[in-house]
Motif scaffolding. Structure first.
Motif, mmCIF file in Angstrom:
data_model
loop_
_atom_site.group_PDB
_atom_site.id
_atom_site.type_symbol
_atom_site.label_atom_id
_atom_site.label_comp_id
_atom_site.label_asym_id
_atom_site.label_seq_id
_atom_site.Cartn_x
_atom_site.Cartn_y
_atom_site.Cartn_z
ATOM 1 N N ARG A 27 4.872 -0.046 4.643
ATOM 2 C CA ARG A 27 3.999 0.828 3.867
ATOM 3 C C ARG A 27 2.577 0.301 3.992
ATOM 4 O O ARG A 27 2.354 -0.885 4.195
ATOM 5 C CB ARG A 27 4.439 0.842 2.408
ATOM 6 N N THR A 28 1.608 1.212 3.862
ATOM 7 C CA THR A 28 0.217 0.765 3.927
ATOM 8 C C THR A 28 -0.277 0.379 2.545
ATOM 9 O O THR A 28 0.108 0.974 1.524
ATOM 10 C CB THR A 28 -0.692 1.872 4.483
ATOM 11 N N LEU A 29 -1.125 -0.628 2.524
ATOM 12 C CA LEU A 29 -1.694 -1.090 1.273
ATOM 13 C C LEU A 29 -2.474 0.029 0.588
ATOM 14 O O LEU A 29 -2.452 0.166 -0.635
ATOM 15 C CB LEU A 29 -2.601 -2.283 1.549
ATOM 16 N N SER A 30 -3.157 0.843 1.380
ATOM 17 C CA SER A 30 -3.995 1.909 0.831
ATOM 18 C C SER A 30 -3.187 3.016 0.160
ATOM 19 O O SER A 30 -3.750 3.821 -0.591
ATOM 20 C CB SER A 30 -4.870 2.511 1.921
ATOM 21 N N SER A 31 -1.878 3.057 0.397
ATOM 22 C CA SER A 31 -1.054 4.088 -0.233
ATOM 23 C C SER A 31 -0.709 3.747 -1.684
ATOM 24 O O SER A 31 -0.200 4.587 -2.414
ATOM 25 C CB SER A 31 0.233 4.303 0.563
ATOM 26 N N TYR A 32 -0.985 2.523 -2.079
ATOM 27 C CA TYR A 32 -0.785 2.124 -3.470
ATOM 28 C C TYR A 32 -2.031 2.489 -4.282
ATOM 29 O O TYR A 32 -3.077 2.827 -3.732
ATOM 30 C CB TYR A 32 -0.543 0.622 -3.572
ATOM 31 N N THR A 33 -1.925 2.405 -5.600
ATOM 32 C CA THR A 33 -3.064 2.658 -6.473
ATOM 33 C C THR A 33 -3.619 1.366 -7.076
ATOM 34 O O THR A 33 -4.734 1.344 -7.579
ATOM 35 C CB THR A 33 -2.663 3.575 -7.628
ATOM 36 N N MET A 34 -2.822 0.316 -7.008
ATOM 37 C CA MET A 34 -3.252 -0.957 -7.586
ATOM 38 C C MET A 34 -2.403 -2.073 -6.993
ATOM 39 O O MET A 34 -1.204 -1.893 -6.768
ATOM 40 C CB MET A 34 -3.100 -0.934 -9.109
ATOM 41 N N VAL A 35 -3.014 -3.208 -6.746
ATOM 42 C CA VAL A 35 -2.290 -4.402 -6.323
ATOM 43 C C VAL A 35 -2.736 -5.569 -7.197
ATOM 44 O O VAL A 35 -3.862 -5.584 -7.701
ATOM 45 C CB VAL A 35 -2.526 -4.724 -4.837
ATOM 46 N N GLY A 36 -1.844 -6.513 -7.364
ATOM 47 C CA GLY A 36 -2.192 -7.623 -8.241
ATOM 48 C C GLY A 36 -1.413 -8.884 -7.921
ATOM 49 O O GLY A 36 -0.529 -8.896 -7.059
ATOM 50 N N TRP A 37 -1.790 -9.956 -8.626
ATOM 51 C CA TRP A 37 -1.124 -11.246 -8.522
ATOM 52 C C TRP A 37 -0.724 -11.711 -9.922
ATOM 53 O O TRP A 37 -1.501 -11.580 -10.871
ATOM 54 C CB TRP A 37 -2.058 -12.291 -7.903
ATOM 55 N N ALA A 102 1.415 -1.235 -7.300
ATOM 56 C CA ALA A 102 1.757 -0.064 -8.105
ATOM 57 C C ALA A 102 1.543 1.209 -7.293
ATOM 58 O O ALA A 102 0.533 1.330 -6.591
ATOM 59 C CB ALA A 102 0.906 -0.022 -9.362
ATOM 60 N N SER A 103 2.461 2.146 -7.425
ATOM 61 C CA SER A 103 2.389 3.383 -6.650
ATOM 62 C C SER A 103 1.850 4.564 -7.437
ATOM 63 O O SER A 103 1.490 5.588 -6.866
ATOM 64 C CB SER A 103 3.782 3.751 -6.124
ATOM 65 N N THR A 104 1.823 4.446 -8.767
ATOM 66 C CA THR A 104 1.303 5.529 -9.594
ATOM 67 C C THR A 104 0.053 5.046 -10.307
ATOM 68 O O THR A 104 -0.224 3.839 -10.351
ATOM 69 C CB THR A 104 2.337 5.965 -10.634
ATOM 70 N N GLY A 116 5.737 -1.599 -9.184
ATOM 71 C CA GLY A 116 7.077 -1.288 -8.726
ATOM 72 C C GLY A 116 7.564 -2.155 -7.578
ATOM 73 O O GLY A 116 8.762 -2.335 -7.398
ATOM 74 N N ASP A 117 6.642 -2.681 -6.790
ATOM 75 C CA ASP A 117 7.000 -3.518 -5.648
ATOM 76 C C ASP A 117 6.482 -4.936 -5.871
ATOM 77 O O ASP A 117 5.343 -5.112 -6.300
ATOM 78 C CB ASP A 117 6.418 -2.955 -4.349
ATOM 79 N N TRP A 118 7.328 -5.912 -5.527
ATOM 80 C CA TRP A 118 6.996 -7.316 -5.761
ATOM 81 C C TRP A 118 7.294 -8.151 -4.528
ATOM 82 O O TRP A 118 8.205 -7.835 -3.756
ATOM 83 C CB TRP A 118 7.811 -7.868 -6.926
ATOM 84 N N GLY A 119 6.530 -9.220 -4.366
ATOM 85 C CA GLY A 119 6.821 -10.193 -3.340
ATOM 86 C C GLY A 119 7.876 -11.174 -3.819
ATOM 87 O O GLY A 119 8.278 -11.162 -4.981
ATOM 88 N N GLN A 120 8.288 -12.047 -2.913
ATOM 89 C CA GLN A 120 9.350 -12.990 -3.221
ATOM 90 C C GLN A 120 8.838 -14.226 -3.947
ATOM 91 O O GLN A 120 9.618 -15.003 -4.485
ATOM 92 C CB GLN A 120 10.062 -13.416 -1.922
#
Length: 128
Positions: A27-37, A102-104, A116-120
């Motif tokens: 998936r592309t990063l730009s398709s999400y609405t938010m990313v975080g740590w 986050a996708s929404t 909704g999606d997380w790293g390991q």
């Protein structure tokens, strides 16, 4: 299933800098609405570290109080990668660090339930 792949953790000394990377697989990063740590130390709850939220050409960054002015979040859509640049590290920064996406449309960047999606997870250890 989309997987976020993290890299860059390790053992450093107090005062050092370290950079973490995270890229979505499938998936592309730009398709999400938010990313975080986020981070989680042994025996503690998962703690918000930083996030970037965007809508169109406008973006906003957010930081947890304990990392403000020391940690910096960024993203590079061309490389399909997000980063966490950590400076002036302290022993209390020791934790497993997780990237999330986050996708929404999200209104609470510090809330784990927005993502909704997380790293390991990748271990960061800061020695005194």
């Amino acid at each position: 299933q989309v997987q976020l792949v993290e890299s860059g953790g390790g053992l450093v000394q107090a005062g050092d800098s370290l950079s973490l990377s995270c890229a979505p697989s499938g998936r592309t990063l730009s398709s999400y609405t938010m990313v975080g740590w986020f981070r989680q130390a042994p025996g503690k709850e998962r703690e918000f570290v930083a996030a970037i939220r965007w809508r169109g050409s406008t973006s906003w960054t957010y930081y947890g109080d304990s990392v403000k002015l020391r940690f910096f979040i960024s993203r590079d859509n061309a490389k399909n990668t997000m980063y966490l640049q950590m400076t002036r590290l302290k022993p209390e920064d020791t934790a497993v660090y997780y990237c999330a996406a986050a996708s929404t449309y999200a209104s609470a960047p510090g809330d784990v339930h927005e993502y909704g999606d997380w790293g390991q997870g990748t271990q960061v250890t800061v020695s005194s």
